[in-house]
Write a protein that holds these residues in place. Structure first.
Motif, PDB file in Angstrom:
ATOM      1  N   THR A 176      -4.502  43.681  22.769  1.00 19.40           N
ATOM      2  CA  THR A 176      -3.755  44.835  23.253  1.00 19.40           C
ATOM      3  C   THR A 176      -4.733  45.840  23.846  1.00 19.40           C
ATOM      4  O   THR A 176      -5.675  46.260  23.174  1.00 19.40           O
ATOM      5  CB  THR A 176      -2.963  45.497  22.117  1.00 19.40           C
ATOM      6  OG1 THR A 176      -2.106  44.514  21.503  1.00 19.40           O
ATOM      7  CG2 THR A 176      -2.121  46.649  22.637  1.00 19.40           C
ATOM      8  N   ARG A 177      -4.520  46.188  25.108  1.00 21.69           N
ATOM      9  CA  ARG A 177      -5.418  47.101  25.826  1.00 21.69           C
ATOM     10  C   ARG A 177      -6.863  46.631  25.713  1.00 21.69           C
ATOM     11  O   ARG A 177      -7.776  47.406  25.434  1.00 21.69           O
ATOM     12  CB  ARG A 177      -5.274  48.528  25.309  1.00 21.69           C
ATOM     13  CG  ARG A 177      -3.861  49.090  25.451  1.00 21.69           C
ATOM     14  CD  ARG A 177      -3.822  50.566  25.065  1.00 21.69           C
ATOM     15  NE  ARG A 177      -2.462  51.000  24.838  1.00 21.69           N
ATOM     16  CZ  ARG A 177      -1.816  50.950  23.679  1.00 21.69           C
ATOM     17  NH1 ARG A 177      -2.443  50.459  22.624  1.00 21.69           N
ATOM     18  NH2 ARG A 177      -0.570  51.357  23.557  1.00 21.69           N
ATOM     19  N   GLN A 178      -7.040  45.332  25.894  1.00 19.73           N
ATOM     20  CA  GLN A 178      -8.355  44.679  25.885  1.00 19.73           C
ATOM     21  C   GLN A 178      -9.039  44.750  24.528  1.00 19.73           C
ATOM     22  O   GLN A 178     -10.247  44.533  24.421  1.00 19.73           O
ATOM     23  CB  GLN A 178      -9.261  45.274  26.969  1.00 19.73           C
ATOM     24  CG  GLN A 178      -8.694  45.119  28.381  1.00 19.73           C
ATOM     25  CD  GLN A 178      -9.598  45.680  29.446  1.00 19.73           C
ATOM     26  OE1 GLN A 178     -10.422  46.553  29.187  1.00 19.73           O
ATOM     27  NE2 GLN A 178      -9.469  45.174  30.660  1.00 19.73           N
ATOM     28  N   GLN A 179      -8.286  45.030  23.475  1.00 20.80           N
ATOM     29  CA  GLN A 179      -8.834  45.050  22.129  1.00 20.80           C
ATOM     30  C   GLN A 179      -8.167  43.967  21.296  1.00 20.80           C
ATOM     31  O   GLN A 179      -6.947  43.870  21.247  1.00 20.80           O
ATOM     32  CB  GLN A 179      -8.611  46.424  21.478  1.00 20.80           C
ATOM     33  CG  GLN A 179      -9.331  47.567  22.163  1.00 20.80           C
ATOM     34  CD  GLN A 179     -10.834  47.470  22.045  1.00 20.80           C
ATOM     35  OE1 GLN A 179     -11.375  47.069  21.004  1.00 20.80           O
ATOM     36  NE2 GLN A 179     -11.536  47.830  23.113  1.00 20.80           N
ATOM     37  N   ARG A 180      -8.965  43.140  20.630  1.00 18.80           N
ATOM     38  CA  ARG A 180      -8.454  42.065  19.786  1.00 18.80           C
ATOM     39  C   ARG A 180      -7.989  42.648  18.453  1.00 18.80           C
ATOM     40  O   ARG A 180      -8.690  43.461  17.846  1.00 18.80           O
ATOM     41  CB  ARG A 180      -9.576  41.037  19.576  1.00 18.80           C
ATOM     42  CG  ARG A 180      -9.154  39.694  19.012  1.00 18.80           C
ATOM     43  CD  ARG A 180      -8.361  38.857  19.984  1.00 18.80           C
ATOM     44  NE  ARG A 180      -8.893  38.701  21.303  1.00 18.80           N
ATOM     45  CZ  ARG A 180      -9.826  37.801  21.680  1.00 18.80           C
ATOM     46  NH1 ARG A 180     -10.326  36.981  20.790  1.00 18.80           N
ATOM     47  NH2 ARG A 180     -10.218  37.715  22.926  1.00 18.80           N
ATOM     48  N   GLU A 181      -6.806  42.220  17.978  1.00 17.33           N
ATOM     49  CA  GLU A 181      -6.290  42.690  16.705  1.00 17.33           C
ATOM     50  C   GLU A 181      -5.432  41.612  16.068  1.00 17.33           C
ATOM     51  O   GLU A 181      -5.123  40.593  16.685  1.00 17.33           O
ATOM     52  CB  GLU A 181      -5.486  43.980  16.882  1.00 17.33           C
ATOM     53  CG  GLU A 181      -4.206  43.832  17.688  1.00 17.33           C
ATOM     54  CD  GLU A 181      -3.455  45.149  17.830  1.00 17.33           C
ATOM     55  OE1 GLU A 181      -4.049  46.216  17.595  1.00 17.33           O
ATOM     56  OE2 GLU A 181      -2.260  45.095  18.178  1.00 17.33           O
ATOM     57  N   ILE A 182      -5.051  41.852  14.812  1.00 19.28           N
ATOM     58  CA  ILE A 182      -4.188  40.933  14.085  1.00 19.28           C
ATOM     59  C   ILE A 182      -2.870  41.632  13.809  1.00 19.28           C
ATOM     60  O   ILE A 182      -2.844  42.736  13.256  1.00 19.28           O
ATOM     61  CB  ILE A 182      -4.834  40.487  12.758  1.00 19.28           C
ATOM     62  CG1 ILE A 182      -6.155  39.764  13.007  1.00 19.28           C
ATOM     63  CG2 ILE A 182      -3.882  39.577  11.978  1.00 19.28           C
ATOM     64  CD1 ILE A 182      -6.927  39.448  11.736  1.00 19.28           C
ATOM     65  N   SER A 183      -1.771  40.995  14.203  1.00 16.16           N
ATOM     66  CA  SER A 183      -0.437  41.491  13.859  1.00 16.16           C
ATOM     67  C   SER A 183      -0.009  40.767  12.601  1.00 16.16           C
ATOM     68  O   SER A 183       0.297  39.571  12.622  1.00 16.16           O
ATOM     69  CB  SER A 183       0.541  41.226  15.017  1.00 16.16           C
ATOM     70  OG  SER A 183       1.830  41.698  14.698  1.00 16.16           O
ATOM     71  N   ALA A 184       0.014  41.472  11.485  1.00 17.28           N
ATOM     72  CA  ALA A 184       0.160  40.838  10.175  1.00 17.28           C
ATOM     73  C   ALA A 184       1.580  40.368   9.917  1.00 17.28           C
ATOM     74  O   ALA A 184       2.546  41.063  10.204  1.00 17.28           O
ATOM     75  CB  ALA A 184      -0.272  41.798   9.074  1.00 17.28           C
ATOM     76  N   SER A 185       1.683  39.167   9.367  1.00 18.65           N
ATOM     77  CA  SER A 185       2.950  38.690   8.824  1.00 18.65           C
ATOM     78  C   SER A 185       2.951  38.843   7.308  1.00 18.65           C
ATOM     79  O   SER A 185       4.005  39.003   6.698  1.00 18.65           O
ATOM     80  CB  SER A 185       3.174  37.217   9.205  1.00 18.65           C
ATOM     81  OG  SER A 185       2.088  36.414   8.801  1.00 18.65           O
ATOM     82  N   VAL A 186       1.752  38.811   6.700  1.00 22.45           N
ATOM     83  CA  VAL A 186       1.585  39.028   5.258  1.00 22.45           C
ATOM     84  C   VAL A 186       0.313  39.845   5.060  1.00 22.45           C
ATOM     85  O   VAL A 186      -0.716  39.552   5.676  1.00 22.45           O
ATOM     86  CB  VAL A 186       1.466  37.699   4.488  1.00 22.45           C
ATOM     87  CG1 VAL A 186       1.193  37.965   3.008  1.00 22.45           C
ATOM     88  CG2 VAL A 186       2.717  36.856   4.643  1.00 22.45           C
ATOM     89  N   PHE A 187       0.374  40.876   4.232  1.00 21.13           N
ATOM     90  CA  PHE A 187      -0.832  41.633   3.888  1.00 21.13           C
ATOM     91  C   PHE A 187      -0.667  42.211   2.490  1.00 21.13           C
ATOM     92  O   PHE A 187       0.430  42.578   2.091  1.00 21.13           O
ATOM     93  CB  PHE A 187      -1.107  42.737   4.910  1.00 21.13           C
ATOM     94  CG  PHE A 187      -0.111  43.860   4.901  1.00 21.13           C
ATOM     95  CD1 PHE A 187      -0.379  45.056   4.234  1.00 21.13           C
ATOM     96  CD2 PHE A 187       1.109  43.731   5.554  1.00 21.13           C
ATOM     97  CE1 PHE A 187       0.542  46.093   4.225  1.00 21.13           C
ATOM     98  CE2 PHE A 187       2.042  44.756   5.552  1.00 21.13           C
ATOM     99  CZ  PHE A 187       1.762  45.947   4.885  1.00 21.13           C
ATOM    100  N   TYR A 188      -1.777  42.282   1.742  1.00 23.39           N
ATOM    101  CA  TYR A 188      -1.704  42.859   0.398  1.00 23.39           C
ATOM    102  C   TYR A 188      -3.101  43.216  -0.106  1.00 23.39           C
ATOM    103  O   TYR A 188      -4.110  42.621   0.310  1.00 23.39           O
ATOM    104  CB  TYR A 188      -1.022  41.909  -0.589  1.00 23.39           C
ATOM    105  CG  TYR A 188      -1.649  40.537  -0.709  1.00 23.39           C
ATOM    106  CD1 TYR A 188      -2.671  40.285  -1.628  1.00 23.39           C
ATOM    107  CD2 TYR A 188      -1.226  39.489   0.094  1.00 23.39           C
ATOM    108  CE1 TYR A 188      -3.239  39.029  -1.747  1.00 23.39           C
ATOM    109  CE2 TYR A 188      -1.784  38.225  -0.008  1.00 23.39           C
ATOM    110  CZ  TYR A 188      -2.790  37.998  -0.939  1.00 23.39           C
ATOM    111  OH  TYR A 188      -3.360  36.748  -1.033  1.00 23.39           O
ATOM    112  N   LYS A 189      -3.122  44.205  -0.991  1.00 27.16           N
ATOM    113  CA  LYS A 189      -4.378  44.601  -1.627  1.00 27.16           C
ATOM    114  C   LYS A 189      -4.771  43.558  -2.659  1.00 27.16           C
ATOM    115  O   LYS A 189      -3.935  43.042  -3.392  1.00 27.16           O
ATOM    116  CB  LYS A 189      -4.211  45.971  -2.286  1.00 27.16           C
ATOM    117  CG  LYS A 189      -5.448  46.465  -3.013  1.00 27.16           C
ATOM    118  CD  LYS A 189      -5.283  47.898  -3.461  1.00 27.16           C
ATOM    119  CE  LYS A 189      -4.160  48.052  -4.473  1.00 27.16           C
ATOM    120  NZ  LYS A 189      -4.036  49.440  -4.965  1.00 27.16           N
ATOM    121  N   VAL A 190      -6.069  43.252  -2.723  1.00 27.38           N
ATOM    122  CA  VAL A 190      -6.581  42.257  -3.657  1.00 27.38           C
ATOM    123  C   VAL A 190      -7.342  42.968  -4.769  1.00 27.38           C
ATOM    124  O   VAL A 190      -8.309  43.698  -4.497  1.00 27.38           O
ATOM    125  CB  VAL A 190      -7.503  41.239  -2.939  1.00 27.38           C
ATOM    126  CG1 VAL A 190      -8.062  40.234  -3.944  1.00 27.38           C
ATOM    127  CG2 VAL A 190      -6.748  40.527  -1.822  1.00 27.38           C
TER     128      VAL A 190
END
Length: 346
Positions: free
Chosen positions: A143-157
């Motif tokens: 997005t706007r020449q920046q690589r990122e991750i669109s999360a489907s799952v995320f959590y604190k470990v």
């Protein structure tokens, strides 16, 4: 090392690579450096492996919160990547109200209280602070020449004795040795007769891109495929050339690279990325409809945009073609994606 393959594997063969259907546990450094596919936007290559979803573990080094999502900067010691983590309804609502009474049920069970406990537990797992450990699974985006991750799952470990991190540091290098750093090996092309049509599609695509062609007819590109059939003797060259051309054009339509604005006897194809009138139509729909109360908060859904553009521009526009236009507009910062499937004007 090995971030770029010598030549992309045809997209119809990606399913033969088990890595493609898995969440790849790659170092963030490699996720940031992967090259994007020229065949299908949103798919990337590490060595010859097609990858579109990843699994990362790292320390949160920055945090931004909006009404609908968190932005976490995750650092795994090889690099930092932005992770877009969307909130679900439990995180958005402060309280859950049930219709039909408030008291506890027989036996002392209170569904409202239990739901609030569940809400607080989920909030504690998803509201991560700087320097805490976060695991994210999701699709890779640019997005706007920046690589990122669109999360489907995320959590604190919770990892007080670093057991999770140590296990991760032992498993990931082994995955690289056994899988990621070994190039994908496929059998001889003779086992895949459809590869000739994929090669034909690539030749046509490259020609149209190089010449910045906006519209063409099949006979305009027919001669480009002549070298591919010189060694084929199963049918007459003319018949085989027409069949190969038909298959290649269908492949390009399936990708959304081309489409027919009007289906008539005069077989004219438009190149999606060169159709300026289509781009204007898409922008107009998003600009006008995102002002409506219905779309003001989340933006216009891709299916709504598709329906509106079909009504005002071309009934034959495919969803894949529209998605190519949306990606191009987003890369040019003309529009912004509010989620995986909603768009609005900047």
């Amino acid at each position: 090392k090995g971030l770029r393959s010598q030549g992309e594997t045809p997209f119809v063969l990606w399913g033969l690579d088990p890595i493609f259907s898995a969440y790849a546990r790659l170092y963030i450094r490699d996720i940031l450096q992967m090259t994007e596919s020229t065949q299908v936007p949103g798919v990337y290559f590490y060595n010859s492996h097609p990858i579109y979803k990843v699994d990362v573990l790292g320390i949160v080094v920055y945090k931004r919160e909006r009404d609908d999502f968190f932005c976490y900067g995750v650092d795994d010691s090889t690099g930092v990547i932005n992770c877009l983590c969307w909130k679900n309804d439990l995180l958005k609502e402060c309280f859950i109200v049930f219709k039909g009474g408030t008291g506890g049920a027989q036996g002392g069970f209170d569904p409202v209280a239990e739901m609030r406990k569940l809400q607080r537990a989920q909030q504690s797992r998803c509201c991560v602070e700087i320097e805490e450990l976060l695991r994210v699974r999701g699709s890779v985006k640019t997005t706007r020449q920046q690589r990122e991750i669109s999360a489907s799952v995320f959590y604190k470990v919770d990892d007080p004795v670093m057991a999770v991190q140590i296990s991760w540091m032992m498993e990931v290098p082994e995955l690289y040795r056994q899988c990621y750093d070994k190039p994908l090996q496929l059998q001889s092309n003779t086992r895949y007769p459809f590869l000739s049509s994929l090669k034909a599609a690539t030749i046509i695509r490259d020609f149209l891109n190089q010449k910045s062609v906006a519209k063409f007819r099949p006979y305009d590109v027919q001669e480009l495929l002549q070298p591919l059939i010189l060694s084929q003797l199963k049918t007459t060259p003319g018949v085989q050339l027409l069949q190969l051309l038909k298959e290649a054009l269908q492949t390009l339509q399936d990708e959304g690279f081309i489409y027919r604005k009007v289906k008539s006897q005069d077989e004219v194809y438009s190149v999606t990325g060169q159709d300026k009138e289509l781009v204007i139509a898409v922008k107009d729909v998003i600009r006008e409809d995102s002002k409506r109360e219905k779309f003001a908060e989340k933006g216009c859904h891709v299916l709504h945009i598709l329906s509106a553009v079909r009504q005002r521009y071309s009934l034959n526009l495919s969803k894949t073609a529209l998605e190519l236009v949306l990606k191009s507009l987003e890369c040019n910062s003309d529009i912004i994606s509010c989620s995986d499937s909603h768009y609005t004007m900047l």
